[in-house]
Design a protein around this motif. Structure first.
Motif: not given
Length: 676
Positions: A116-120, A154-159, A171-172, A186-189
């Protein structure tokens, strides 16, 4: 909304000898610790944590060379994805990505915080690698009742759905789909990304919405049916197969549209989704697709869907396809689908027998599958089944031996079936496994197979072949005493299947030394969590000779779950009427809703007769999903009487084809019953 894929024509057969609980662990062997240049994984991981870049490079390369032994260090490797040195980053990514998905699901999850940290990370390659690895984690444990994922996931994947890299976005979205309802935030995204310019992002976003909130999915999926990309339309169609009852009409309307799509994969997916929905209102659509569609794959999928519905008024469309369709693949699918009609198959039996005559092997394979599903009706087809085996290189031996095995098991053998199954002992792979199990079902009438099986046993390299032989010897019992020498040898040499070899030895001989050795192996298995679930059914087969282990089985009555009910069933087979406490235990488990227990009662045979009233009550409840198990148990126990006949008669008219088949089987098991 998880879409259940249609099972391929022969794929089911590949599962027929699946490893039972604990048997996979039984096959595992102790291996020496992996090293590279004399150092183990832990030593290389120490280097990976060094402040010196050269040491970190050596450490990550050492872990790469160590292979699967690096699994305990996945968190450190995931942390290395953000290393300042490109070599360390890329090599860590290679190590983490090397495991196939079965291993990755259980391995990479522990590294989620670092991923998750690497995703940012500000570096695009780092983000891309992290997104790929998160996707490779598969369904996150909380979906299956384990530990919840990090709250930041979930917030990281939504972003990440708005990242510049399309593959990362896909992939996200796929990772959010794996999270299911947990990813609701994550539904709005996802509603935005379902209109992404990239088709794969649209595809996975649609799937994610369907799996996260099924009630919202159908309108979005129907909108995607107009997507310019066939893959996105296919994904939407697959999602419609999981529509909730409230949305089923809208989903069927969308699938009707998809059946007219220009792309063949979309039309195949539509037929498959109609198979999943199993709504009688779709029979007309499916019959039209079976008759009119130009694509072989669509027609065969439509045939399978019609078979899944099992409606007697649609059997004619399959019979016509079996006789007239130009494609052997479609004819095979039509034949196999007929097996879903239960007793109604009898009217189509002449057409199936004709299809066994010289024709494509694929078609004969489909016929074998159908007859194997309704063996009670397959008697007239036995000569044609055996004749098909006489054709060299037919390629259809697997389903034919399967059908013969099912007939021998559920109806009983005759000389023709025994001879064919004995010949199958010289086949290879799964056909031989089916032949071995069929020979075992024939009992004493096939005891001439014992010398050949004993001769084959030392030459068998496949674990499942050997286990099939041990199972056959267990069922032959003393009739297989000539195999005693081969089993003694196997007890010392076959570490993968030692428990089954011990059970077979205890079944075939009453020689004190042999029984003592066998029970010693089985007693050790009862004390080993890896093997206990595998040993209990073997002891049930051993029966009274396993009485010295009854005290240990009674201790297991206090265990949780299947070990407890399995031990109770084994005690019934070992002690008979003397195991009233075990019978009471099983009866209580039925009252608690334990479906597996019903099967155990059936295995116990007539000793479980006191359970008949409870089984009748379960089998009589049309709303109870355990009724098929209860019906099968009543047949195996040999239950009789007016109440049992009434339950079988009611089942004979059930809407479910398998229930109808069990009703027929039950009626035929009763004295003075001539029910066809």
């Amino acid at each position: 909304m998880r879409h259940v894929q249609r099972v391929a024509l022969l794929a089911v057969l590949g599962c027929a000898f699946a490893v039972s609980p604990g048997s996979a662990q039984e096959a595992a062997q102790e291996a020496p610790e992996a090293t590279y240049q004399g150092r183990n994984a832990a030593a290389w991981a120490v280097e990976l944590r060094s402040e010196d870049v050269a040491a970190r490079r050596r450490g990550v390369y050492g872990l790469w060379q160590i292979g699967s032994a690096a699994k305990p260090h996945v968190r450190e490797l995931a942390g290395a994805l953000r290393d300042d040195d490109e070599y360390v980053r890329t090599t860590a990514d290679r190590v983490l990505a090397r495991w196939d998905w079965q291993v990755a699901i259980n391995t990479l999850t522990s590294a989620l915080p670092e991923l998750v940290a690497a995703l940012a990370d500000e570096r695009a390659p780092v983000r891309a690698g992290a997104a790929n690895l998160i996707w490779r984690c598969g369904p996150i444990p909380n979906v299956r009742g384990g530990e919840p994922p990090p709250k930041e996931l979930v917030p990281a994947l939504a972003k990440a759905l708005s990242d510049a890299d399309a593959k990362l976005r896909a992939n996200a979205a796929a990772s959010l789909a794996n999270l299911g309802a947990t990813a609701r935030d994550a539904l709005p995204a996802l509603r935005e990304s379902v209109r992404d310019e990239d088709a794969k992002v649209r595809l996975w976003s649609a799937r994610a919405i369907g799996w996260i909130v099924p009630t919202e999915a159908v309108p979005i999926l129907i909108e995607l049916l107009d997507d310019p990309d066939p893959a996105a339309r296919t994904a939407a169609v697959e999602g419609l197969g999981g529509a909730t009852p409230e949305q089923r009409d809208a989903a069927i309307e969308g699938l009707e549209k998809a059946l007219a799509d220009d792309a063949v994969p979309v039309r195949i997916a539509a037929a498959n989704s109609l198979w999943v929905l199993q709504d009688p209102a779709t029979l007309g659509l499916l019959a039209k697709a079976l008759t009119d569609d130009e694509a072989t794959g669509v027609r065969s999928a439509a045939a399978s869907a019609i078979g899944a519905l099992g409606r007697a008024d649609s059997l004619g469309s399959l019979t016509t396809a079996l006789a007239e369709d130009p494609s052997p693949v479609v004819r095979a699918a039509a034949a196999a689908a007929m097996g879903g009609f239960g007793p109604e198959l009898e009217s189509a039996l002449p057409a199936l027998v004709r299809a066994l005559e010289p024709d494509e092997a694929t078609v004969r394979g489909g016929v074998g599958l159908a007859l194997g599903r309704t063996p009670e009706l397959a008697g007239p087809a036995v000569p044609a089944l055996i004749a098909a085996l006489d054709r060299e290189g037919t390629g259809d031996e697997l389903p034919i031996y399967s059908a013969l095995m099912q007939i021998a098991t559920n109806v009983g053998p005759d000389d023709r079936i025994v001879a064919a199954l004995l010949r199958g002992l010289d086949a290879s792979g799964q056909p031989r496994q089916y032949a071995i199990h069929g020979v075992a079902a024939c009992g004493a009438s096939a005891k001439e197979a014992v010398p050949r099986l004993a001769e084959l046993l030392p030459t068998m390299t496949d674990m499942f072949d050997r286990r099939a032989v041990y199972s056959a010897f267990q069922r032959f019992g003393p009739d297989a005493v000539a195999a005693r020498g081969a089993l003694r040898t196997a007890l010392d040499t076959d570490a993968e299947s030692r428990t089954m070899a011990a059970g077979a030895l205890a079944c075939v001989t009453d020689a004190d030394e042999d029984v003592r050795r066998a029970l010693t192996v089985l007693r050790a298995a009862l004390d080993d969590q890896r093997y206990v679930y595998f040993a209990i059914p073997v002891l049930a087969r051993v029966g009274p000779r396993a009485k010295p282990l009854a005290p240990r089985l009674r201790e297991l009555l206090e265990a949780d779950g299947a070990a407890s009910t399995g031990a109770a069933a084994a005690l019934l087979r070992i002690e008979g009427d003397g195991a009233q406490d075990a019978l009471a235990h099983l009866l209580a488990a039925i009252g608690d809703g334990d479906r597996a227990t019903i099967g155990y009662l059936g295995q116990a045979g007539r000793v479980a007769a006191p359970a008949v009233p409870l089984l009748i009550a379960v089998a009589d409840d049309a709303a109870d999903t355990r009724r098929s198990s209860a019906l099968a148990a009543l047949v195996r126990i040999g239950a009789e009487g007016a109440a049992v006949r009434r339950v079988y008669t009611k089942a004979r008219a059930d809407a479910d084809a398998y229930i109808r088949t069990l009703g027929l089987r039950g009626l035929r098991s009763l004295p003075a019953t001539h029910e066809r």
